[in-house]
Design an enzyme around this catalytic site. Structure first.
Site, PDB file in Angstrom:
ATOM      1  N   ALA A   1       0.849  -1.193   0.000  1.00 28.76           N
ATOM      2  CA  ALA A   1       0.000   0.000   0.000  1.00 28.76           C
ATOM      3  C   ALA A   1       0.883   1.240   0.000  1.00 28.76           C
ATOM      4  CB  ALA A   1      -0.887   0.012   1.241  1.00 28.76           C
ATOM      5  N   LYS A   2       0.311   2.363  -0.182  1.00 26.66           N
ATOM      6  CA  LYS A   2       1.011   3.636   0.002  1.00 26.66           C
ATOM      7  C   LYS A   2      -0.047   4.703   0.216  1.00 26.66           C
ATOM      8  CE  LYS A   2       5.338   4.945  -0.087  1.00 26.66           C
ATOM      9  NZ  LYS A   2       6.455   4.068   0.316  1.00 26.66           N
ATOM     10  N   GLY A   3       0.345   5.771   0.916  1.00 31.85           N
ATOM     11  CA  GLY A   3      -0.587   6.870   1.125  1.00 31.85           C
ATOM     12  C   GLY A   3       0.144   8.179   1.069  1.00 31.85           C
TER      13      GLY A   3
END
Ligand code: NAD
Length: 435
Positions: free
Chosen positions: A124-126
């Protein structure tokens, strides 16, 4: 209102040093590597389509009351790329250059990175589009908490576990953890990693990336029949990754002959005293002027006749301008994306043993995994135990990538993608298509 300032806030903002996918279309740039591995693996078309799409993309508006009493609205993203192997894992960055395309690319990258080291995590990444340099600690806290509330439906130890990234740190992770815990009505330490030790962080996490670099470098030397005790090493960057790599390589007998940082560098053919350099750097905020050698710049560093070169500073440092002059036998990519694709091709053709970033700097995320495990058990390991387990994971990953490179007669970077994509594809295939 800032509620807890016991943790240092002065280092929330770190220089942007991780724009390794800074290309016109970062997602497609990332996926060209995926395509090459998929081709080698002869992935079936349906599976190829599944793995080429992110599972979930969330965009939220993040209203924040600024210190001047005005409301500002920021845009935040969280992308869960693939969770077939376990909860999504990936950092949160605060940066003006954040775009959904880049977050998608980095989420895909995290999926492959966790799979290379065989962690039971997806990727994931944000990120939040903001200029943290212009924000107060209070504004950053309100931004963090509101962004966390915005993406809270994906967060959780079983579903999505953030970590620090560009311009975020353990201070920010503590706010994310607190916000999540307030919503859950109980303390949930395992929802983020990269936390302060006092609130569920892991011993050994700070040194983990550099330790991983040391381990894969040592294994590469062993594979090439090069004695690490006789090896000479040059390191670009003396921050977290560069300084720990240099220190630990020196401790196993290698000779660190050159180091550079943002301000300057030092060279000594007889070897530099890394312990003294660490003290000097702490005092002077740079190693420039360190009395143990003569001064050197990056151009010269990259041309040195050394056995090992460790780029541990910035992206795109090894280009076609300096690659033909590189004499090192091993390059261990401590930084993300330090080598351009053309330079990498050139080095591989010349027989330079390039240990790709996705493997070489995976020690950090591996120890994040250990942090998550310890949080979930509520039982914390001694530092030796953390290091011993990191050693095992990194050696195993190195071996997997090396044998895959030999089997497919390809470079280690492509092999790392093959290992990773094969692991994700295998689980996706086993689980089958829901509905
Ligand atoms: P850091 O900020 O602690 O250190 C960066 C170092 O690079 C500093 O010593 C700085 O002086 C030096 N530097 C900056 N510009 C330079 C230049 N032009 N020439 C030479 N040196 C220069 O950062 P870090 O955490 O050590 O990260 C370094 C790289 O490793 C980044 O690409 C980062 O994304 C990557 N990385 C870090 C981790 C981690 O756990 N810290 C994990 C994976 C990847």
């Amino acid at each position: 209102m800032t509620t807890d300032l016991r943790l240092p806030t002065d280092r929330i903002v770190r220089p942007d040093k991780d724009r390794f996918l800074n290309e016109e279309n970062p997602f497609e740039a990332m996926m060209s590597r995926f395509d090459r591995a998929a081709e080698l693996l002869d992935l079936e078309p349906g599976l190829y389509k599944v793995l080429r799409h992110p599972e979930k993309q969330i965009t939220v508006s993040v209203p924040v009351m600024m210190d001047n009493g005005e409301v500002e609205v920021f845009i935040g993203h969280r992308v869960l790329y693939n969770t077939s192997r376990g909860p999504a894992k990936g950092g949160i960055r605060f940066d003006l250059n954040v775009t959904l395309e880049e977050v998608k690319a980095l989420a895909a990258w995290m999926t492959w990175k966790c799979a290379v080291v065989n962690l039971p995590f997806g990727g994931a990444k944000g990120g939040v589009v903001c200029d943290p340099l212009k924000m107060s600690a209070g504004e950053l806290e309100r931004l963090t908490r509101r962004y966390t509330a915005g993406i809270i439906s994906t967060l959780g130890p079983d579903s999505d576990v953030p970590a620090p990234d560009v311009n975020t740190n353990e201070r920010v992770m503590a706010w994310v953890m607190d916000t999540y815990s307030m919503h859950m009505r109980h303390t949930v330490t395992a929802v983020v990693t990269g936390k302060p030790i006092e609130m569920g962080g892991s011993l050994g996490r700070r040194e983990a990336t550099g330790r991983g670099v040391m381990i894969v470098t040592r294994e590469a030397a062993k594979h090439l029949g090069l004695k690490i005790q006789d090896a000479t090493v040059a390191v670009q960057g003396f921050g977290n990754v560069g300084s720990v790599s240099a220190d630990l390589l020196q401790k196993i007998g290698a000779k660190i002959v050159a180091v550079t940082d943002w301000k300057g560098g030092v060279y000594n053919a007889r070897g530099l005293d890394v312990t003294k350099m660490l003290d000097y750097a702490k005092q002077h905020k740079s190693i420039e002027g360190f009395p143990g050698g003569e001064s050197i710049d990056n151009t010269r560093l990259y041309q040195l006749d050394v056995d090992v070169l460790i780029p541990a500073a910035l992206e795109n440092q090894i280009t076609m301008e300096n690659a033909p002059k590189i004499k090192a036998k091993i390059i261990a990519e401590g930084a993300n994306g330090p080598t351009t694709p053309e330079a990498h091709k050139h080095l591989h053709e010349r027989g330079v043993f390039v240990i790709p970033d996705i493997l070489a700097n995976a020690g950090g995320v591996t120890t994040s995994y250990f942090e998550w495990v310890q949080d979930r058990h509520g039982y914390f390991w001694e530092e030796d135990e953390v290091n011993r387990r990191l050693e095992a994971k990194m050696c195993e990953a190195f071996e997997d990538v090396l044998t895959t490179a030999q089997r497919y007669k390809t470079d280690l970077r492509t092999a790392a993608y093959v290992v990773a994509i094969n692991r994700v594809a295998t689980v996706t295939r086993m689980r089958g298509m829901y509905a």
